[in-house]
Design a protein around this motif. Sequence first.
Motif, short mmCIF file in Angstrom:
data_model
loop_
_atom_site.label_atom_id
_atom_site.label_comp_id
_atom_site.label_asym_id
_atom_site.label_seq_id
_atom_site.Cartn_x
_atom_site.Cartn_y
_atom_site.Cartn_z
N GLU A 1 1.12 -1.26 0.18
CA GLU A 1 0.16 -0.13 -0.33
C GLU A 1 1.03 1.27 -0.12
O GLU A 1 1.97 0.81 0.71
CB GLU A 1 -1.04 0.01 1.32
CG GLU A 1 -1.63 0.72 1.49
CD GLU A 1 -2.21 0.54 3.03
OE1 GLU A 1 -2.18 1.58 3.83
OE2 GLU A 1 -3.26 -0.11 3.08
N SER B 1 0.70 5.41 -0.41
CA SER B 1 -0.46 6.37 0.76
C SER B 1 -0.04 7.80 0.11
O SER B 1 1.05 7.57 0.54
CB SER B 1 -0.90 5.89 1.78
OG SER B 1 -2.19 7.03 1.95
N GLN B 2 -0.94 8.78 -0.48
CA GLN B 2 -0.40 9.86 -0.33
C GLN B 2 0.78 10.00 -1.03
O GLN B 2 1.86 10.75 -1.29
CB GLN B 2 -0.70 10.65 0.20
CG GLN B 2 -2.18 10.29 0.44
CD GLN B 2 -2.89 11.88 1.40
OE1 GLN B 2 -1.72 12.00 2.31
NE2 GLN B 2 -3.87 11.39 1.56
N THR C 1 3.74 7.04 2.76
CA THR C 1 4.31 5.97 3.35
C THR C 1 4.32 4.52 2.80
O THR C 1 3.28 4.76 1.63
CB THR C 1 3.44 6.51 4.47
OG1 THR C 1 1.79 5.48 3.31
CG2 THR C 1 3.60 7.28 5.40
N LYS D 1 3.49 1.22 2.95
CA LYS D 1 3.34 -0.31 4.10
C LYS D 1 3.26 -1.69 3.32
O LYS D 1 2.52 -2.31 2.69
CB LYS D 1 1.63 0.30 4.85
CG LYS D 1 1.54 -1.23 6.00
CD LYS D 1 0.59 -0.18 6.70
CE LYS D 1 0.55 -1.15 7.93
NZ LYS D 1 -0.73 -0.48 7.84
N HIS E 1 7.06 -1.21 7.26
CA HIS E 1 6.11 0.66 7.40
C HIS E 1 7.72 1.73 7.09
O HIS E 1 8.04 1.82 8.37
CB HIS E 1 5.16 0.79 9.29
CG HIS E 1 4.69 2.07 8.15
ND1 HIS E 1 4.17 2.90 9.32
CD2 HIS E 1 3.85 2.72 7.51
CE1 HIS E 1 3.66 3.68 8.91
NE2 HIS E 1 3.51 3.73 7.31
#
Length: 86
Positions: free
Chosen positions: A12, A14-15, A18, A20, A62
């Motif tokens: 994943e 995200s923006q 990050t 993960k 992460h």
Amino acid sequence: MKKLFQLTPLLELSQFETLKIIGPYRFLHADATSCSFVYADYHITVRGKSVDINAIKEEMLHLSIDDLQELHVKMTKDMGVSNNVE
């Protein structure tokens, strides 16, 4: 218990800040501006102004990335991680 809710590997982003991953992986390299690891049949490299590891566990990684410059994903079948995925 951990397999009860997460049945497949998950990656994943995200923006663009990050990253993960959940599932078996093999950590290869980390420094202040990059990180690389093998996940499933892929070699993944992340580069940015800065790359920080927020969490590193057996089946979870992460990262926080400041000013993402490159996300390189290369398919590779000989790294040995996907053989462990059920």
